[in-house]
Motif scaffolding. Structure first.
Motif, short mmCIF file in Angstrom:
data_model
loop_
_atom_site.label_atom_id
_atom_site.label_comp_id
_atom_site.label_asym_id
_atom_site.label_seq_id
_atom_site.Cartn_x
_atom_site.Cartn_y
_atom_site.Cartn_z
N VAL A 40 -44.01 -25.18 13.89
CA VAL A 40 -44.72 -23.94 13.31
C VAL A 40 -46.31 -23.88 14.34
N VAL A 41 -46.14 -25.07 14.79
CA VAL A 41 -46.81 -25.16 16.09
C VAL A 41 -45.99 -24.45 18.19
N GLU A 42 -44.86 -24.62 17.20
CA GLU A 42 -44.88 -24.94 18.67
C GLU A 42 -44.06 -23.46 18.56
N ALA A 43 -44.23 -22.91 17.47
CA ALA A 43 -43.53 -20.96 17.67
C ALA A 43 -44.95 -20.13 17.45
N VAL A 44 -45.60 -20.65 17.05
CA VAL A 44 -47.51 -19.96 17.75
C VAL A 44 -47.46 -19.96 18.51
N ALA A 45 -47.10 -21.37 19.58
CA ALA A 45 -48.00 -21.31 20.82
C ALA A 45 -46.38 -20.55 21.50
N LYS A 46 -44.98 -20.19 21.25
CA LYS A 46 -44.46 -18.63 22.55
C LYS A 46 -45.16 -18.05 21.90
N ASP A 263 -41.90 -6.94 3.46
CA ASP A 263 -40.98 -5.96 4.25
C ASP A 263 -39.74 -6.63 4.64
N GLU A 264 -39.82 -8.10 4.65
CA GLU A 264 -38.94 -9.15 4.81
C GLU A 264 -39.40 -10.69 4.44
N VAL A 265 -38.23 -11.31 3.77
CA VAL A 265 -38.49 -13.20 3.00
C VAL A 265 -37.86 -13.80 3.86
N ALA A 266 -39.06 -14.85 4.06
CA ALA A 266 -38.95 -15.63 5.28
C ALA A 266 -39.08 -17.00 4.35
N PRO A 267 -37.76 -18.06 5.58
CA PRO A 267 -37.44 -19.48 4.31
C PRO A 267 -38.96 -20.00 3.63
N SER A 268 -38.94 -20.82 2.86
CA SER A 268 -39.95 -21.40 2.15
C SER A 268 -41.68 -22.00 3.52
N VAL A 269 -41.90 -22.21 3.14
CA VAL A 269 -43.40 -22.73 4.23
C VAL A 269 -42.82 -24.37 4.33
N TRP A 270 -41.75 -25.31 3.37
CA TRP A 270 -41.34 -26.19 3.68
C TRP A 270 -40.22 -26.18 4.16
N GLU A 271 -39.71 -25.11 4.57
CA GLU A 271 -39.14 -24.85 5.67
C GLU A 271 -38.97 -24.42 7.03
N ASP A 272 -40.47 -24.32 7.17
CA ASP A 272 -40.51 -23.37 8.31
C ASP A 272 -40.69 -22.24 8.85
N GLY A 273 -40.50 -21.19 7.40
CA GLY A 273 -39.86 -19.59 7.33
C GLY A 273 -40.31 -19.16 8.38
N VAL A 274 -42.28 -19.19 9.02
CA VAL A 274 -42.80 -18.57 9.97
C VAL A 274 -42.22 -18.86 11.52
N ALA A 275 -42.29 -20.45 11.46
CA ALA A 275 -41.39 -19.98 12.95
C ALA A 275 -40.03 -19.57 12.70
N LYS A 276 -39.38 -19.64 11.71
CA LYS A 276 -37.47 -19.28 12.47
C LYS A 276 -38.23 -17.81 11.84
N VAL A 277 -38.87 -16.80 11.77
CA VAL A 277 -39.08 -15.52 11.77
C VAL A 277 -39.42 -15.23 13.13
N LEU A 278 -40.08 -16.31 13.31
CA LEU A 278 -40.67 -15.71 14.40
C LEU A 278 -40.15 -15.75 15.58
N ALA A 279 -39.36 -16.77 15.29
CA ALA A 279 -38.29 -16.92 16.77
C ALA A 279 -36.90 -16.00 17.18
N ARG A 280 -37.22 -14.63 15.99
CA ARG A 280 -36.24 -13.62 16.46
C ARG A 280 -37.02 -12.87 17.83
N TRP A 281 -38.45 -12.69 17.29
CA TRP A 281 -39.26 -12.07 18.36
C TRP A 281 -39.17 -12.81 19.80
N PHE A 282 -39.49 -13.77 19.58
CA PHE A 282 -40.05 -15.03 20.53
C PHE A 282 -39.45 -16.36 20.32
N PRO A 283 -38.77 -15.83 20.83
CA PRO A 283 -37.19 -17.11 20.93
C PRO A 283 -37.42 -18.09 21.87
#
Length: 283
Positions: A40-46, A263-283
């Motif tokens: 998640v930290v790395e996804a936010v940095a991207k 509008d969309e359901v991400a994986p759970s917090v325990w599966e780093d859902g925020v990071a996985k969704v952000l990767a679609r726009w910020f790989p």
């Protein structure tokens, strides 16, 4: 619950990303400190490296908000706390906005509903000032014990009324005891905004203030529209910003009505859902 909800997904990268904290970028807090995962930290940095600001929008008090914003690597931008009643400038290290309410009428109404209720109040970055019987059963910044008369005499950005409960934070349903307390107090919605929590808590803040107004204030600072904002959350207090934002992402472990509002359901917090969704726009 699938990783991503069926249907069309947003293709255009957002111009502003807003994240809730507990249940979204960190596990539910109980008695332990929690920190965001490396993913998640790395996804936010991207996101930030792409020139897109990341904001925090949470129901937490200011001091806990600032700590986890730092854990996310956010050294600039804004964090909205206290359900939208407070805002912190992360670069300047100071409170950039805070709305307060009259504590007297609220406290008296809750005491009339239940004489056993205990209280805590938030003033800036002080920590929780609380009545003697307030249960300190979670990690927090504790400013100290305060007399009820002292609470009544000073406006606060946030008041917490709390009753005994066997619900834990992160339970599937809101605390029935807290619901009854809030209903019994019957605060005027024109004077107070009320949020019922999961473990005996009732949060009281300024009227017309919510996570939606918190993120709207931040978006205005950046000149970004709601349509270009993506928000992440997992709880009922996220529903206002879900309705405001152009694209709302719920975590997989959220209640069904919260997921249904997204509008969309991400994986759970325990599966780093925020990071996985952000990767679609910020790989």
């Amino acid at each position: 619950m699938s990783d991503i909800a069926p249907g069309p997904l947003r293709e255009q990268p957002p111009k502003l990303v807003a994240v809730d904290l507990d249940g979204t970028v960190v596990d539910y807090h109980d008695k332990q400190l929690t920190t965001p995962s490396k993913a998640v930290v790395e996804a936010v940095a991207k996101v930030r490296a792409a020139g897109v600001p990341v904001a925090v929008v949470t129901g937490r008090a200011l001091w806990g908000t600032v700590r986890t914003a730092a854990d996310l690597g956010l050294d600039e931008g804004f964090a909205s706390a206290n359900h939208g009643a407070a805002e912190y400038d992360l670069a300047l290290g100071e409170v950039s906005h805070e709305a307060v309410v009259d504590t007297r009428a609220a406290v008296e109404a809750f005491l009339a509903a239940d004489a056993e209720v205990e209280f805590a109040v938030a003033h800036g970055l002080d920590g929780w000032w609380h009545t003697k019987g307030f249960k300190r059963d979670f990690h927090a910044k504790w400013a100290g014990v305060i007399d009820l008369d002292d609470i009544l005499e000073r406006p606060a950005a946030r008041i917490v009324a709390r009753v005994a409960s066997d619900n834990r934070y992160g339970s599937a349903t809101r605390c029935p005891h807290a619901l009854r307390l809030a209903q019994g107090a019957g605060l005027d919605p024109l004077a107070y905004h009320v949020e019922v929590g999961y473990n005996g808590w009732v949060d009281i803040g300024p009227p017309g203030v919510s996570k939606a107004t918190g993120i709207a204030r931040i978006a205005e600072r950046y000149g970004v529209s709601s349509a270009d904002t993506v928000v992440f959350g997992d709880a009922h207090n996220d529903l206002t910003m879900f309705a405001w934002a152009g694209h709302a992402v719920a975590m997989a472990q959220a209640d069904p009505d919260v997921r249904a509002a997204a509008d969309e359901v991400a994986p759970s917090v325990w599966e780093d859902g925020v990071a996985k969704v952000l990767a679609r726009w910020f790989p």
